[in-house]
Design a protein around this motif. Structure first.
Motif, PDB file in Angstrom:
ATOM      1  N   PHE A 117       0.861  -1.171   0.000  1.00  0.00           N
ATOM      2  CA  PHE A 117       0.000   0.000   0.000  1.00  0.00           C
ATOM      3  C   PHE A 117       0.894   1.215   0.000  1.00  0.00           C
ATOM      4  CE2 PHE A 117      -2.561   3.309   1.986  1.00  0.00           C
ATOM      5  CZ  PHE A 117      -3.702   3.235   1.212  1.00  0.00           C
ATOM      6  N   ASN A 118       0.866   1.961  -1.105  1.00  0.00           N
ATOM      7  CA  ASN A 118       1.691   3.150  -1.248  1.00  0.00           C
ATOM      8  C   ASN A 118       0.844   4.365  -0.919  1.00  0.00           C
ATOM      9  OD1 ASN A 118       3.365   5.215  -2.022  1.00  0.00           O
ATOM     10  ND2 ASN A 118       4.113   4.126  -3.834  1.00  0.00           N
ATOM     11  N   ILE A 119       1.145   5.011   0.198  1.00  0.00           N
ATOM     12  CA  ILE A 119       0.334   6.129   0.668  1.00  0.00           C
ATOM     13  C   ILE A 119       0.430   7.338  -0.262  1.00  0.00           C
ATOM     14  CG2 ILE A 119       2.095   7.093   2.198  1.00  0.00           C
ATOM     15  CD1 ILE A 119      -1.598   6.853   3.053  1.00  0.00           C
ATOM     16  N   GLY A 120       1.551   7.502  -0.940  1.00  0.00           N
ATOM     17  CA  GLY A 120       1.708   8.641  -1.854  1.00  0.00           C
ATOM     18  C   GLY A 120       0.721   8.596  -3.004  1.00  0.00           C
ATOM     19  N   PHE A 121       0.582   7.423  -3.618  1.00  0.00           N
ATOM     20  CA  PHE A 121      -0.366   7.298  -4.713  1.00  0.00           C
ATOM     21  C   PHE A 121      -1.813   7.311  -4.216  1.00  0.00           C
ATOM     22  CE2 PHE A 121       3.345   5.731  -7.061  1.00  0.00           C
ATOM     23  CZ  PHE A 121       3.215   6.515  -8.204  1.00  0.00           C
ATOM     24  N   ALA A 122      -2.032   6.874  -2.979  1.00  0.00           N
ATOM     25  CA  ALA A 122      -3.378   6.943  -2.405  1.00  0.00           C
ATOM     26  C   ALA A 122      -3.800   8.398  -2.202  1.00  0.00           C
ATOM     27  CB  ALA A 122      -3.435   6.183  -1.087  1.00  0.00           C
ATOM     28  N   ILE A 123      -2.847   9.221  -1.792  1.00  0.00           N
ATOM     29  CA  ILE A 123      -3.135  10.650  -1.621  1.00  0.00           C
ATOM     30  C   ILE A 123      -3.420  11.301  -2.968  1.00  0.00           C
ATOM     31  CG2 ILE A 123      -2.074  12.847  -0.941  1.00  0.00           C
ATOM     32  CD1 ILE A 123      -0.707  11.290   1.335  1.00  0.00           C
ATOM     33  N   ILE A 124      -2.756  10.849  -4.018  1.00  0.00           N
ATOM     34  CA  ILE A 124      -3.013  11.376  -5.360  1.00  0.00           C
ATOM     35  C   ILE A 124      -4.365  10.880  -5.880  1.00  0.00           C
ATOM     36  CG2 ILE A 124      -2.245  11.251  -7.771  1.00  0.00           C
ATOM     37  CD1 ILE A 124       0.625  11.198  -6.683  1.00  0.00           C
ATOM     38  N   ALA A 125      -4.708   9.622  -5.594  1.00  0.00           N
ATOM     39  CA  ALA A 125      -5.936   9.027  -6.123  1.00  0.00           C
ATOM     40  C   ALA A 125      -7.193   9.672  -5.543  1.00  0.00           C
ATOM     41  CB  ALA A 125      -5.961   7.527  -5.850  1.00  0.00           C
ATOM     42  N   PHE A 126      -7.141  10.119  -4.297  1.00  0.00           N
ATOM     43  CA  PHE A 126      -8.332  10.677  -3.665  1.00  0.00           C
ATOM     44  C   PHE A 126      -8.858  11.933  -4.367  1.00  0.00           C
ATOM     45  CE2 PHE A 126     -10.430  13.197  -0.332  1.00  0.00           C
ATOM     46  CZ  PHE A 126     -11.495  12.351  -0.084  1.00  0.00           C
ATOM     47  N   LEU A 174     -12.332  12.363  -6.728  1.00  0.00           N
ATOM     48  CA  LEU A 174     -13.359  13.377  -6.479  1.00  0.00           C
ATOM     49  C   LEU A 174     -13.616  14.222  -7.724  1.00  0.00           C
ATOM     50  CD1 LEU A 174     -12.459  14.640  -2.893  1.00  0.00           C
ATOM     51  CD2 LEU A 174     -14.336  13.152  -3.577  1.00  0.00           C
ATOM     52  N   GLY A 175     -12.558  14.569  -8.424  1.00  0.00           N
ATOM     53  CA  GLY A 175     -12.714  15.318  -9.675  1.00  0.00           C
ATOM     54  C   GLY A 175     -13.442  14.499 -10.729  1.00  0.00           C
ATOM     55  N   LEU A 176     -13.173  13.212 -10.750  1.00  0.00           N
ATOM     56  CA  LEU A 176     -13.852  12.317 -11.684  1.00  0.00           C
ATOM     57  C   LEU A 176     -15.343  12.258 -11.394  1.00  0.00           C
ATOM     58  CD1 LEU A 176     -13.427  10.235 -13.984  1.00  0.00           C
ATOM     59  CD2 LEU A 176     -13.124   8.522 -12.216  1.00  0.00           C
ATOM     60  N   LEU A 177     -15.711  12.203 -10.132  1.00  0.00           N
ATOM     61  CA  LEU A 177     -17.129  12.192  -9.762  1.00  0.00           C
ATOM     62  C   LEU A 177     -17.821  13.503 -10.117  1.00  0.00           C
ATOM     63  CD1 LEU A 177     -17.104  10.368  -6.328  1.00  0.00           C
ATOM     64  CD2 LEU A 177     -18.027   9.539  -8.496  1.00  0.00           C
ATOM     65  N   ARG A 178     -17.115  14.609  -9.940  1.00  0.00           N
ATOM     66  CA  ARG A 178     -17.701  15.907 -10.293  1.00  0.00           C
ATOM     67  C   ARG A 178     -17.882  16.062 -11.803  1.00  0.00           C
ATOM     68  NH1 ARG A 178     -13.611  18.728  -6.779  1.00  0.00           N
ATOM     69  NH2 ARG A 178     -14.388  18.266  -4.706  1.00  0.00           N
ATOM     70  N   GLU A 179     -16.976  15.464 -12.564  1.00  0.00           N
ATOM     71  CA  GLU A 179     -17.019  15.594 -14.021  1.00  0.00           C
ATOM     72  C   GLU A 179     -18.089  14.696 -14.647  1.00  0.00           C
ATOM     73  OE1 GLU A 179     -15.975  17.318 -17.483  1.00  0.00           O
ATOM     74  OE2 GLU A 179     -15.182  17.850 -15.514  1.00  0.00           O
ATOM     75  N   PHE A 180     -18.471  13.622 -13.959  1.00  0.00           N
ATOM     76  CA  PHE A 180     -19.420  12.665 -14.513  1.00  0.00           C
ATOM     77  C   PHE A 180     -20.845  13.130 -14.251  1.00  0.00           C
ATOM     78  CE2 PHE A 180     -21.733   8.587 -14.598  1.00  0.00           C
ATOM     79  CZ  PHE A 180     -21.345   8.154 -15.850  1.00  0.00           C
ATOM     80  N   LEU A 206      -9.991   9.648 -15.638  1.00  0.00           N
ATOM     81  CA  LEU A 206     -10.195   8.206 -15.504  1.00  0.00           C
ATOM     82  C   LEU A 206      -8.884   7.435 -15.626  1.00  0.00           C
ATOM     83  CD1 LEU A 206     -12.335   6.004 -15.133  1.00  0.00           C
ATOM     84  CD2 LEU A 206     -12.524   5.912 -17.612  1.00  0.00           C
ATOM     85  N   THR A 207      -8.068   7.767 -16.620  1.00  0.00           N
ATOM     86  CA  THR A 207      -6.804   7.050 -16.790  1.00  0.00           C
ATOM     87  C   THR A 207      -5.844   7.331 -15.629  1.00  0.00           C
ATOM     88  OG1 THR A 207      -5.991   8.816 -18.221  1.00  0.00           O
ATOM     89  CG2 THR A 207      -6.932   6.881 -19.284  1.00  0.00           C
ATOM     90  N   THR A 208      -5.812   8.561 -15.164  1.00  0.00           N
ATOM     91  CA  THR A 208      -4.946   8.897 -14.032  1.00  0.00           C
ATOM     92  C   THR A 208      -5.419   8.202 -12.759  1.00  0.00           C
ATOM     93  OG1 THR A 208      -4.602  11.061 -15.046  1.00  0.00           O
ATOM     94  CG2 THR A 208      -3.892  10.796 -12.769  1.00  0.00           C
ATOM     95  N   PHE A 209      -6.726   8.138 -12.561  1.00  0.00           N
ATOM     96  CA  PHE A 209      -7.281   7.478 -11.383  1.00  0.00           C
ATOM     97  C   PHE A 209      -6.976   5.978 -11.399  1.00  0.00           C
ATOM     98  CE2 PHE A 209     -10.909   5.512  -9.109  1.00  0.00           C
ATOM     99  CZ  PHE A 209     -10.648   6.034  -7.856  1.00  0.00           C
ATOM    100  N   ILE A 210      -7.150   5.329 -12.534  1.00  0.00           N
ATOM    101  CA  ILE A 210      -6.869   3.894 -12.639  1.00  0.00           C
ATOM    102  C   ILE A 210      -5.382   3.628 -12.424  1.00  0.00           C
ATOM    103  CG2 ILE A 210      -6.824   1.945 -14.234  1.00  0.00           C
ATOM    104  CD1 ILE A 210      -9.484   3.017 -15.355  1.00  0.00           C
ATOM    105  N   PHE A 211      -4.517   4.452 -13.006  1.00  0.00           N
ATOM    106  CA  PHE A 211      -3.072   4.281 -12.825  1.00  0.00           C
ATOM    107  C   PHE A 211      -2.670   4.457 -11.366  1.00  0.00           C
ATOM    108  CE2 PHE A 211       1.186   6.157 -12.590  1.00  0.00           C
ATOM    109  CZ  PHE A 211       1.923   5.108 -13.105  1.00  0.00           C
ATOM    110  N   SER A 212      -3.226   5.462 -10.701  1.00  0.00           N
ATOM    111  CA  SER A 212      -2.856   5.695  -9.301  1.00  0.00           C
ATOM    112  C   SER A 212      -3.379   4.579  -8.403  1.00  0.00           C
ATOM    113  CB  SER A 212      -3.336   7.061  -8.822  1.00  0.00           C
ATOM    114  OG  SER A 212      -4.737   7.129  -8.882  1.00  0.00           O
TER     115      SER A 212
END
Length: 63
Positions: A7-16, A20-26, A43-49
């Motif tokens: 579990f990489n906390i750095g990417f988890a902080i990026i994914a959050f 949220l931006g993905l939910l606002r855009e949809f 979407l691609t950034t969220f899946i990668f993170s």
């Protein structure tokens, strides 16, 4: 040995905030993105993170 899921906390902080931006855009009423290009980038950034957050740890070889 058992494969451990890391579990990489750095990417988890990026994914959050990306999630949220993905939910606002949809648009849930029409099931489309308001801006398709921005939605695809989110979407691609969220899946990668998420992939990098839960990436398996490699076992160190015994010397």
């Amino acid at each position: 040995m058992k494969d451990k899921i890391g579990f990489n906390i750095g990417f988890a902080i990026i994914a959050f905030p990306i999630g949220l931006g993905l939910l606002r855009e949809f648009d849930f009423h029409n099931f489309v993105f308001r801006n398709p290009a921005l939605g695809f980038i989110y979407l691609t950034t969220f899946i990668f993170s998420l992939f990098m957050t839960f990436k398996k740890k490699k076992d160190e070889t015994e010397k």
